[in-house]
Design a protein around this motif. Structure first.
Motif, PDB file in Angstrom:
ATOM      1  N   HIS A 102       0.852  -1.187   0.000  1.00  0.00           N
ATOM      2  CA  HIS A 102       0.000   0.000   0.000  1.00  0.00           C
ATOM      3  C   HIS A 102       0.890   1.239   0.000  1.00  0.00           C
ATOM      4  N   VAL A 159     -11.916  11.537   1.573  1.00  0.00           N
ATOM      5  CA  VAL A 159     -12.405  10.305   0.972  1.00  0.00           C
ATOM      6  C   VAL A 159     -13.920  10.390   0.770  1.00  0.00           C
ATOM      7  N   ARG A 163     -16.851   8.369   0.930  1.00  0.00           N
ATOM      8  CA  ARG A 163     -17.110   7.039   1.469  1.00  0.00           C
ATOM      9  C   ARG A 163     -18.078   6.235   0.616  1.00  0.00           C
ATOM     10  N   LEU A 204     -16.784   3.761  -1.998  1.00  0.00           N
ATOM     11  CA  LEU A 204     -16.081   2.550  -1.575  1.00  0.00           C
ATOM     12  C   LEU A 204     -17.050   1.408  -1.281  1.00  0.00           C
ATOM     13  N   ASN A 209     -17.491  -2.741   0.143  1.00  0.00           N
ATOM     14  CA  ASN A 209     -16.846  -3.595   1.132  1.00  0.00           C
ATOM     15  C   ASN A 209     -15.633  -4.290   0.547  1.00  0.00           C
ATOM     16  N   ASP A 213     -13.495  -2.925  -1.473  1.00  0.00           N
ATOM     17  CA  ASP A 213     -12.387  -1.988  -1.252  1.00  0.00           C
ATOM     18  C   ASP A 213     -11.850  -2.156   0.151  1.00  0.00           C
ATOM     19  N   LEU A 214     -12.817  -2.249   1.078  1.00  0.00           N
ATOM     20  CA  LEU A 214     -12.445  -2.305   2.478  1.00  0.00           C
ATOM     21  C   LEU A 214     -11.583  -3.527   2.734  1.00  0.00           C
ATOM     22  N   ARG A 215     -12.013  -4.658   2.175  1.00  0.00           N
ATOM     23  CA  ARG A 215     -11.253  -5.897   2.405  1.00  0.00           C
ATOM     24  C   ARG A 215      -9.878  -5.789   1.759  1.00  0.00           C
ATOM     25  N   ARG A 216      -9.804  -5.122   0.577  1.00  0.00           N
ATOM     26  CA  ARG A 216      -8.488  -4.913  -0.024  1.00  0.00           C
ATOM     27  C   ARG A 216      -7.640  -4.038   0.876  1.00  0.00           C
ATOM     28  N   GLY A 217      -8.303  -3.011   1.440  1.00  0.00           N
ATOM     29  CA  GLY A 217      -7.590  -2.100   2.327  1.00  0.00           C
ATOM     30  C   GLY A 217      -7.040  -2.825   3.532  1.00  0.00           C
ATOM     31  N   GLU A 218      -7.798  -3.795   4.015  1.00  0.00           N
ATOM     32  CA  GLU A 218      -7.355  -4.563   5.170  1.00  0.00           C
ATOM     33  C   GLU A 218      -6.007  -5.205   4.934  1.00  0.00           C
TER      34      GLU A 218
END
Lengths: 667, 667
Positions: B520, B649, B651, B654, B656, B658-663
């Motif tokens: 990242h 951002v 929101r 985005l 979920n 995206d969120l999992r990728r962000g994780e």
């Protein structure tokens, strides 16, 4: 090859270290040990029914506590109220059977709500359930301890302490990880069922043969001012008793644990559980009324029943009290599985701190277990381990989640109703197939939702002042907090994402700044590292003590003799602000460079020794944390580990003057 | 030039930040503001006498509490006991005059003992005094609150809370730093003396004119079983009363605060103080007996005296109670100056953590003040703010330090006796000159030492079971701990010293290891820094989650495309052991190199947000802390500070996914 080698090393070396936590929690388990087993119906009943069945231990009692406010004459209403609760239970059971068939991979309220009603409803259901899991631990353990204290009254003054001890032991056991060996769970559940059926059977036999006696020597609650028996009071008693329904959702959460055909096995188990629950609950309520049982703060209704039916100190009396206490502890233990699992589900979706998804050394969600234990302990302390004080907080959450879950089913069935015969649609969680009976099913779920919704409202209104207000405030606050957490994770995910961003991987100049506190062996290591980096470097001393600063300057020239030493004055004796200002200046002068701050750290071999030194690394890290392009390096200097071949210090040779010179080493 | 520039910056920028601690404690003071002023005799009396004079507030009462055990008839013994204590006071005063002349730079027990008897005796005296300073705060504030609660009985149930509040306020005031402006100190001391002399004068006048009445309406302590009046009980009452002597050592500690000729001024002030103390103490004891005052847990003797002499609610009554409460608070405040100063002396000699020598933002010894406040609060809570419960712990320490100090004087005077007439010898602290009267002085000091030693033994024996055991155990434990600390500092000083050691300043190869949790924007910064270092580098990913590890590998190739990425498996899902083993391996393979571990840190703009992330820097630091030649660098990556020109951002864009990728960015 390197990979395998390292894994072996980790496996063999790791469990060797001894510690208290190792002793309590056990040695770590590898991720591949995460196994899964399925259970048949009788074991499934034992595993999932303890929470629901255990509520019969206090439901009747809580009805009587409220009716007692209108005098003992009102106790005659206990049976009609219990029958109303039993009808509610039948409605919810029929409605939940449908959920079990619709969600064969687990149909907890959170999943059903997320699938059909969206994130907000799912978070509300989740917040409600998490709250109630905490209360389940507090209520079940408080009631279990009350059962034990009924048989051993000497324990009465120590109920809070005993309850906290039970929570502690249960926490340790769960941190070790319970291998969900169903047989172990089966023993207390069937022991409870056995003793309870014997007790109630004998009691009913005595009733029909006219030999059932009346309870004596109860220290019942005293009603100072008798209230009139209003509808409000009756509804309040009804809502207290509806705590009997808590836990019946457990099977719908755990469908995957059943052997195939799992939906059918789970549904049959649910029916059995409801049937047994109704039988026990109604029998207890009926017999309690016949023996003229009195609500008491020192003896539970179960104890009064057992004592009256079998006589004081009979082995059967002790068995039924022990069985009841055991099932209550099992119920609390259920929350130790459910709470961390649901919290991990929330956290995985980014609504709770991500740490809740980490499996600890024993493969359990350690953070979730500790959170549950901490909050349940707090409740037990604040409410003095009193079941009656906890009940007004309890069950609102459960009924809220019942209502949301069934509303989700209604929405789902409406969608199914719009399909053509034979058509199937892939939903978020499951496949939705055309079902000719969708309308009937929707009516059932809708009726269930309306019933549980009304009970929830009755609960909220009649219990508002005695504690329900807290939960009514708490759930929206939790939901708000969940979304705040979620937005934070989304923001971070966006900020970290490399997609649609331009970036380049390139070298920059590096300015090395060595922070020196004094001139000693640790300083040599710092300087050697700075030299080894082979970038421009100079040293900085924060001049907290002007006298010491000049000494350090002189020693630097004498002992090191290379590199520039800058003394930054600190008139306020702080370390953080002077270094921050100095580094900010450097950044301004070198706009393209990294500023690489190198800090020494005296590493001691014990925390006690470490505490005797100013651990300034922490201060420097905090001071420089917020600056872009500033990188902090810690060079540890091992002191007192005698790794130089047993270079033991002869203390007698050292004078205080040595000591004072040594002090220059630090601060 | 750079130096001046930076100092200006620090001076101007620093006080600008606002915070709660800034509001309570005030803005920082520069080291050069550390000033010193001297006082004349009347002000000196006010500054140093409050501790000693305030003990008259409870000394008589504590005698009566013990005598009450043998019934009220035993109260007749209070006057003879008080006279014995007064004689002891005269002996100690004469002995301490000699110390004041011998140590014009301050003759506290610690300094006198260190000078004449060695480190062990000095540490014993120091431990005893530190213990007693803590007790002075607890006893004086408890007694002060008891005085106030005598006048306002509604406060009685909240004595602990009020005492803790007083400690808190006193701590804040002392952390701000009290400018030792003697005039401010003089007001409460002379107010106390004024009100006390008026009260006692009027009381004695009433006695001689036969108009003194008898106290009424006292809730006195009830003696269930009357004990026989044994010698043991009388000695116990005597030792309780000898708490009146606490604080008379204050002047010998503070000689340097007096104007020249300071020894003479200090000695005269000491005599005045003793004279006043004896007068007040004997008068209170005498009048208490005449008015038949009774020891009580709800009303102090001072209040009973004031009430009987002036009548209930008279303004004079309130004035004497207020004066007594004020002098007691002043006495507690004295310990806030003495404890940190003595602790800093110990710490400077390396017997206590060095942090105790640091002056905080307001130039006071903040750590010492906080330690004192914490321990005194603990005592107040445990002893429920009861003066009588605290007294058995009190005064042993003071008498022990009296004894050691006077023994030190005996040794010193013996050395002086061996000198030739006119000869002078330089001692450690002072010059010792021949004195023809050395034999007389030695006898006086020796007699004083024997007297205080005997009182200490009486105290230890008669109070052993009621609390003195604790102090008798504590002091040797403290002394042991002091020496452990001392040896630790000596060891470190030796280990750090460059004298007689060979060392060379040289470059070594550096192996850079970049720890990556994901790929990242933070990873880009890590890689850029590693490249900028221009040493051989590779990346390591701890494979806690095997699925994620392969994703990271793929993303690394796609997004970074240079540098090797090694995945280290972690079957137990730990971060610490795998990295440690990996680095140990690297060290073995590169015996001459530094291993430079570079770790990223997501820096959030609030602690709440920070808590939502696994702050693994801490774990890595701990894991690698004990390794030689391993250097850990933290590269902070600023998230959420919007420093990229308000890149807010959206929101809603985005998902979920995206969120999992962000994780993947973390853990």
């Amino acid at each position: 090859m390197q990979t395998t080698n390292l894994e072996d090393m980790a496996t063999t070396k790791n469990p060797a270290r001894f510690s208290l936590s190792r002793l309590l929690i056990g040695k770590p388990l590898a991720t591949r040990d995460l196994a899964h087993q399925t259970v048949n119906r009788p074991i499934g009943l034992a595993v999932f029914a303890s929470d629901a069945l255990s509520s019969t231990a206090y439901a009747t009692e809580e009805i009587l506590f409220i009716l007692a406010l209108a005098g003992t004459a009102a106790f005659g209403l206990s049976m009609p109220i219990a029958i109303a609760i039993a009808i509610l239970l039948v409605i919810v059971t029929i409605s939940y059977r449908q959920t079990i068939y619709a969600y064969p991979n687990g149909g907890g309220a959170y999943i059903v709500a997320r699938d059909n009603l969206g994130e907000v409803a799912a978070q509300v259901a989740g917040a409600a359930l998490l709250t109630d899991y905490i209360l389940t631990v507090a209520v079940s353990i408080s009631s279990g301890v009350a059962q034990i204290a009924s048989a051993f009254p000497a324990l009465n003054p120590y109920r809070v302490e005993v309850a906290l001890l039970v929570i502690f032991i249960m926490t340790v056991v769960n941190l070790r990880g319970v291998k969900e060996s169903g047989t172990v769970f089966a023993i207390p559940t069937y022991f409870f069922l056995g003793t309870m059926f014997v007790t109630l059977g004998v009691g009913l036999y005595q009733y029909f043969t006219g030999t059932l006696s009346i309870v004596t020597d109860v220290h019942s609650v005293e009603t100072l001012v008798v209230q009139p028996l209003t509808i409000f009071l009756i509804l309040r008693a009804f809502s207290s008793g509806s705590a009997a329904l808590t836990g019946i959702e457990a099977i719908s959460n755990g469908i995957t644990a059943f052997k195939e055909p799992r939906s059918r096995n789970a549904a049959v188990t649910l029916q059995w559980m409801s049937g047994i629950l109704i039988t026990i609950f109604l029998s207890i309520t009926f017999l309690s009324h016949q023996i003229q049982a009195m609500p008491s703060h020192t003896e539970t209704i179960i104890s009064q029943l057992g004592r009256t039916i079998f006589g004081d100190n009979s082995i059967f009396y002790l068995a039924v009290v022990a069985g009841t206490a055991l099932i209550l502890l099992m119920a609390a233990n259920t929350s130790y599985a459910d709470f961390p699992r649901l919290a991990a589900l929330h956290a995985g979706d980014g609504f709770l701190p991500r740490q809740l998804t980490f499996r600890g050394g024993r493969l359990v969600f350690s953070w979730g277990i500790l959170t549950l234990a901490g909050l349940a302990s707090l409740l037990v302390i604040v409410m003095k381990a009193s079941t009656s004080a906890l009940i007004p907080l309890y069950a609102i959450g459960v009924f809220l989640s019942f209502t949301i879950s069934q509303m989700g089913m209604v929405i789902r069935l409406r969608k199914i109703g719009r399909l053509q015969p034979g058509e199937s649609v892939q939903g978020l969680e499951t496949v939705m197939s055309y079902d000719p009976r969708w309308r009937l099913k929707m009516v059932i779920s809708g009726f269930g939702a309306v019933c549980t919704g009304i009970v929830m409202l009755i609960f909220a209104i009649t219990k508002f002042t005695s504690g329900a207000w807290f939960v009514i405030l708490l759930i929206p606050i939790l939901v708000f907090a969940f979304f705040r957490v979620h937005h934070h994770y989304k923001d971070v995910a966006h900020a970290l994402s490399l997609r649609d961003k331009t970036y380049d991987i390139a070298s920059h100049p590096v300015q090395t700044v060595v922070l020196v506190d004094g001139v000693h062996t640790g300083t040599i290591e710092l300087v050697n590292f700075a030299k080894s980096l082979q970038h421009p470097w100079h040293a900085v001393h924060i001049g907290v003590n002007p006298e010491k600063a000049s000494k350090v300057e002189a020693l630097w020239d004498e002992m090191i003799g290379e590199g520039e030493l800058v003394v930054v004055p600190s008139p306020y004796r702080q370390l953080n602000m002077p270094i921050r200002h100095y580094v900010e200046n450097l950044l301004r002068e070198n706009p393209d460079s990294y500023v690489h701050v190198v800090v020494g750290h005296l590493a001691m071999d014990s925390v006690w020794k470490q505490a005797l030194h100013q651990n300034s690394v922490f201060i420097f890290n905090l001071a420089l944390n917020g600056l872009e392009r500033v990188v902090v390096t810690i060079v540890p200097h091992q002191v007192g580990r005698h790794q130089n071949g047993g270079n033991v210090v002869d203390r007698n040779v050292l004078t205080n003057e040595d000591l004072r010179r040594g002090e220059e080493g630090e601060r």
